[in-house]
Each structure stands twice: as structure tokens, then as C-alpha cells.
Design an enzyme around this catalytic site. Structure first.
Site, PDB file in Angstrom:
ATOM      1  N   HIS A 121      -2.314  12.416   4.274  1.00  0.00           N
ATOM      2  CA  HIS A 121      -1.590  11.146   4.216  1.00  0.00           C
ATOM      3  C   HIS A 121      -1.904  10.325   2.979  1.00  0.00           C
ATOM      4  O   HIS A 121      -1.274   9.313   2.736  1.00  0.00           O
ATOM      5  CB  HIS A 121      -1.869  10.296   5.456  1.00  0.00           C
ATOM      6  CG  HIS A 121      -3.219   9.639   5.426  1.00  0.00           C
ATOM      7  ND1 HIS A 121      -4.377  10.316   5.670  1.00  0.00           N
ATOM      8  CD2 HIS A 121      -3.589   8.374   5.128  1.00  0.00           C
ATOM      9  CE1 HIS A 121      -5.405   9.500   5.555  1.00  0.00           C
ATOM     10  NE2 HIS A 121      -4.966   8.308   5.219  1.00  0.00           N
TER      11      HIS A 121
HETATM   12  C1  UD1 Z   1      -3.378   3.131   5.661  1.00  0.00           C
HETATM   13  C2  UD1 Z   1      -4.637   2.791   4.851  1.00  0.00           C
HETATM   14  C3  UD1 Z   1      -5.457   4.049   4.626  1.00  0.00           C
HETATM   15  C4  UD1 Z   1      -5.747   4.763   5.921  1.00  0.00           C
HETATM   16  C5  UD1 Z   1      -4.437   5.026   6.649  1.00  0.00           C
HETATM   17  C6  UD1 Z   1      -4.628   5.711   7.968  1.00  0.00           C
HETATM   18  C7  UD1 Z   1      -4.406   0.990   3.179  1.00  0.00           C
HETATM   19  C8  UD1 Z   1      -4.266   0.696   1.749  1.00  0.00           C
HETATM   20  N1  UD1 Z   1      -4.282   2.293   3.531  1.00  0.00           N
HETATM   21  O1  UD1 Z   1      -2.592   3.999   4.879  1.00  0.00           O
HETATM   22  O2  UD1 Z   1      -6.683   3.696   4.014  1.00  0.00           O
HETATM   23  O3  UD1 Z   1      -6.407   5.964   5.650  1.00  0.00           O
HETATM   24  O4  UD1 Z   1      -3.783   3.772   6.863  1.00  0.00           O
HETATM   25  O5  UD1 Z   1      -3.409   6.049   8.529  1.00  0.00           O
HETATM   26  O6  UD1 Z   1      -4.638   0.097   3.973  1.00  0.00           O
HETATM   27  N2  UD1 Z   1       4.256   3.622   8.857  1.00  0.00           N
HETATM   28  C9  UD1 Z   1       4.973   3.747  10.015  1.00  0.00           C
HETATM   29  N3  UD1 Z   1       4.426   3.296  11.166  1.00  0.00           N
HETATM   30  C10 UD1 Z   1       3.203   2.732  11.229  1.00  0.00           C
HETATM   31  C11 UD1 Z   1       2.474   2.604  10.027  1.00  0.00           C
HETATM   32  C12 UD1 Z   1       3.008   3.062   8.861  1.00  0.00           C
HETATM   33  O7  UD1 Z   1       6.067   4.254  10.027  1.00  0.00           O
HETATM   34  O8  UD1 Z   1       2.750   2.346  12.332  1.00  0.00           O
HETATM   35  C13 UD1 Z   1       4.830   4.144   7.603  1.00  0.00           C
HETATM   36  C14 UD1 Z   1       5.582   3.101   6.820  1.00  0.00           C
HETATM   37  O9  UD1 Z   1       6.659   3.695   6.236  1.00  0.00           O
HETATM   38  C15 UD1 Z   1       4.585   2.705   5.740  1.00  0.00           C
HETATM   39  C16 UD1 Z   1       3.805   3.972   5.533  1.00  0.00           C
HETATM   40  O10 UD1 Z   1       3.783   4.638   6.793  1.00  0.00           O
HETATM   41  O11 UD1 Z   1       5.202   2.225   4.601  1.00  0.00           O
HETATM   42  C17 UD1 Z   1       2.415   3.747   5.051  1.00  0.00           C
HETATM   43  O12 UD1 Z   1       1.718   2.843   5.920  1.00  0.00           O
HETATM   44  P1  UD1 Z   1       0.575   1.868   5.313  1.00  0.00           P
HETATM   45  O13 UD1 Z   1      -0.064   1.099   6.403  1.00  0.00           O
HETATM   46  O14 UD1 Z   1       1.117   1.117   4.156  1.00  0.00           O
HETATM   47  O15 UD1 Z   1      -0.461   2.848   4.703  1.00  0.00           O
HETATM   48  P2  UD1 Z   1      -1.049   4.222   5.205  1.00  0.00           P
HETATM   49  O16 UD1 Z   1      -0.565   5.289   4.319  1.00  0.00           O
HETATM   50  O17 UD1 Z   1      -0.865   4.417   6.681  1.00  0.00           O
END
Ligand code: UD1
Length: 380
Positions: A215
Site C-alpha cells: 500500500h
Molecule cells: C495511511 C498512512 C500510512 C499507513 C496506512 C495504513 C499517512 C500519510 N499514511 O496511508 O502511514 O501505513 O494508512 O493503511 O497517514 N481509502 C478508502 N477508504 C478508507 C481509507 C482510504 O477508500 O477508509 C482510499 C482513499 O482513496 C484514499 C486512499 O485510500 O485516498 C489512501 O488513504 P490515506 O488515508 O490517504 O492513506 P493510506 O495510503 O491509507
């Protein structure tokens, strides 16, 4: 004990959670606080992760009390997400007036709430402090450095981390090596996980499958790197089935990069939705090999003594390599294949457990927070 300035006898601790890897850490802390009637602990969920499978499931499975406050910030660019969390959390702090804010890990919610706390003059504790990858290209590395710089109490999951803090000029007076709170949660739930039927559901057998998670933006937001990893899987799946629970970011990228057809064409690669804690724990324990770019999974596989190959060029968790079952192999296709084949052929490294990963780390944190909190009241 004196009344605090806000009229409460108890030490009020606000605990911040935002993203999936935070939940297992705060679960352990909430269990530990219960042992002290002097502590009133509340949970603020920023809503950085909001899908049922990325959030709610973990509250249920880990028995975490429902958040007292939910900010519902959701996804967004870093500035937008961090900013929204700060605005929401400042309101909460002003209303709640806690003695202490506890943040865990290295996600955007960690630095956002930490910054708000110190600006409001509230003491800040960081659990899982001092880890460094020395790669500022990772958003988490920036979050770690900044959070540690502003924290009043720093709790270390591994001893090595102390050196990083010392180098950055942080006084070691309020640095406490307590062990790994996430591993407390792992030990607590292992007996339950062993009863999960996820292996049967996925039609795989103990020690006869590979578990893959990806991820990190550095891997999945880069088409070349992502394609390299997938093409390494095309070779490894010929030896053993691969289970791949797909993070929402990863799914989105696979679709954007047009990788879906290739992945769906791999008959021995099974994609699943993000899994719950209990099912995933069972899968980690019984895998022949785990391939990952996650920080937490490097630690969990070390605790479980399951061979782990980390698909990154560095780790901020060196004890998983020094003592544990982890090896850093990078993202070169041929190297992943070569190291993967070795493990599948039974040639994995001998592993042990890092110091203080004994299931009691959160108890140490709670005891120290209470002691320090009471000291502050006496001085205040
Ligand atoms: C975040 C953390 C990372 C951690 C990871 C675990 C930061 C900078 N990154 O990364 O350190 O290892 O979480 O998962 O804080 N999305 C969904 N549903 C959700 C959450 C996210 O669909 O419940 C999708 C969205 O399109 C979003 C993308 O995933 O834009 C990324 O989510 P985001 O919270 O920005 O970062 P992670 O890659 O999950």
C-alpha cells in the site's frame, strides 16, 4: 490528589486514532488504562480511514470502546487532510480540556493532533517514537520526526530508536523504552485468531501459501515499481498460491495503471477485500512467507516468527531484521523472486524476539503516564 485546573479529579487522556494501524495500538492502551481508576481515557477518531473494513471492523474485533468523538475528515491530499484534522481536533481540545493527548504511530492524524495539542499547551505523548527510515520521501518519516520533536513523553517500541532521538537533539529524560503495544494486542487475540476459518475459506493450507500486502505510495503509486512486483508474483505463484488482501489505495492504482487484467489472469493469486484483524492474524501466523511494504506487518511477523520479506529499500524497524524474521529485499523483480524462492524452499533465517515485546508494553505506558500526569499536577 489535587483537583486539576479543570475541576476533574481523574487524569484525563485523549487518545487519537485515525488510520488502520492505529487501532491495534490504542486497543492495548485502552485495556491498560482500565487498570487505573485515576485515569479517564477517551478516544478521538479523526476518520482518516472510514471504510467499514478499514475501521469499524477493528473496533468490533478488538473490543475498542466506540470513539467519544468522530471527526469524519476522510481522504484528501496531505495538506487538506492534515488541515481538516487540525481544525476539528482543536475544537475537541477546547471542549474537552484533557491533561494529556496520546498519539500513536506515524500517520497524518498523529502529527496533526500532536501539533494542535502542543499549541494549546496540552502535554503530548507519542507511542512508537524514535523510529526512522531516513527516507524523507515517505510521508510517515516526516510525521515521525516532527511528532517526536514536539512530544513531551516519547515511548519506544525498540531500543535502537533512542539513538535516533539523541541524534536529533531530543533530551532522553522523557524517553521511555516500553516495548511494542501492537504486539500486546497480537498476543491477546492470537488464541481467537487460531479458531478463524479463513484458511478454509480461501482454500489454502497451513504453511503452503504466501501472503502479500502492498500500500505504500512509493510502491503502488509508481507504475514501474508496481509492475515489477506483480511480475515477481507471476513467478512465485507457480510455486505456491498467493493471498493478496487489497488496500483501497492499491486497488485504485491497479485500476488506473490497467493492471487488473494481468492480476486477474494469475490463477494462483487470490485477491481479497481488506481483511479484519483476526482473519489477517491467522493468515500471517500460518503463511509460509509474508511479502509486505507495511511497517506493522514487519513487526507482527517477527512476533509470530513467520518469514517476512519487506519490499522496500529500508526499514524504520531495524529490530525486526536484527532479531526477527524480517529481511529487506527492495523492489527489484529478480531479487524478490530469488529471496522468495529461498524461503519457499525452506531456507529462512532463524529468528528471535526483540526486547520487551512481551505483551506488557501498554501497561508500562499507562503507569508512566499516570506518574508523569500526577507530577505535572503537583507542579502546576
Ligand atoms: C495511511 C498512512 C500510512 C499507513 C496506512 C495504513 C499517512 C500519510 N499514511 O496511508 O502511514 O501505513 O494508512 O493503511 O497517514 N481509502 C478508502 N477508504 C478508507 C481509507 C482510504 O477508500 O477508509 C482510499 C482513499 O482513496 C484514499 C486512499 O485510500 O485516498 C489512501 O488513504 P490515506 O488515508 O490517504 O492513506 P493510506 O495510503 O491509507
Amino acid at each position: 490528589m489535587n483537583d486539576n485546573q479543570y475541576g476533574s479529579m481523574k487524569l484525563k487522556i485523549l487518545n487519537v486514532v485515525g488510520a488502520r494501524p492505529n487501532f491495534m495500538k490504542v486497543a492495548a492502551l485502552m485495556d491498560a488504562y482500565k487498570k487505573y481508576h485515576e485515569i479517564e481515557a477517551k478516544i478521538v477518531h479523526t476518520g482518516q480511514h472510514y471504510d467499514q473494513k478499514m475501521s469499524d471492523t477493528f473496533f468490533k474485533e478488538l473490543g475498542i470502546p466506540q470513539p467519544d468523538v468522530y471527526l469524519g475528515v476522510g481522504s484528501g491530499n496531505h495538506g487538506e487532510q492534515t488541515g481538516k484534522i487540525m481544525i476539528g481536533f482543536e475544537r475537541v481540545l477546547l471542549a474537552e480540556r484533557p491533561d494529556l493527548v496520546v498519539v500513536v504511530g506515524d500517520v497524518n492524524s498523529t502529527i496533526a493532533c500532536g501539533l494542535v495539542a502542543v499549541k494549546q499547551g496540552v502535554k503530548l505523548a507519542h507511542v512508537e517514537a524514535g523510529l526512522r527510515s531516513y527516507d524523507r520521501g515517505m510521508p510517515e518519516e516526516v510525521n515521525r520526526i516532527l511528532t517526536d520533536q514536539i512530544s513531551d513523553y516519547l515511548f519506544l517500541s525498540e531500543k535502537e530508536a533512542e539513538k535516533n532521538l539523541h541524534k536529533e537533539g531530543i533530551s532522553l529524560e522523557n524517553v521511555f523504552f516500553v516495548g511494542n503495544v501492537m504486539i500486546d494486542t497480537l498476543y491477546k487475540h492470537l488464541p481467537h485468531a487460531q479458531k478463524s476459518n479463513i484458511l478454509e475459506q480461501l482454500a489454502v493450507k497451513q504453511k503452503q501459501y504466501v501472503l502479500l500486502t502492498l500500500h505504500r505510495p512509493g510502491n503502488v503509486d509508481n507504475i514501474e515499481t508496481f509492475t515489477n512486483i506483480i511480475s515477481a508474483m507471476e513467478v512465485l505463484e507457480k510455486t505456491m498460491p498467493i493471498i493478496f488482501p487489497v488496500h483501497p489505495r492499491t486497488k485504485m492504482r491497479m485500476e488506473n495503471f490497467g493492471l487488473m487484467d494481468q492480476v486477474n489472469g494469475m490463477t494462483n493469486l487470490k485477491l481479497t477485500e481488506p481483511l479484519g484483524y483476526i482473519e489477517f492474524l491467522r493468515l500471517m501466523q500460518d503463511a509460509c512467507l509474508v511479502l509486505t511494504d507495511s511497517g506493522g506487518i514487519q513487526e507482527e511477523t517477527t512476533a509470530l516468527k513467520t518469514p517476512c520479506l519487506t519490499l522496500r529499500e529500508n526499514t524504520e524497524r531495524p529490530s525486526t531484521v536484527t532479531f526477527g524474521s524480517n529481511q529487506i529485499v527492495g523492489v527489484d523483480r529478480d531479487r524478490i523472486i530469488a529471496e522468495g524462492q529461498k524461503v519457499l524452499a525452506g531456507k529462512s533465517k532463524v529468528s528471535g524476539a526483540p526486547e520487551l515485546w512481551d505483551g506488557k508494553a501498554a501497561d508500562r505506558v499507562a503507569e508512566i503516564l499516570l506518574e508523569q500526569g500526577l507530577k505535572n499536577r503537583r507542579q502546576g
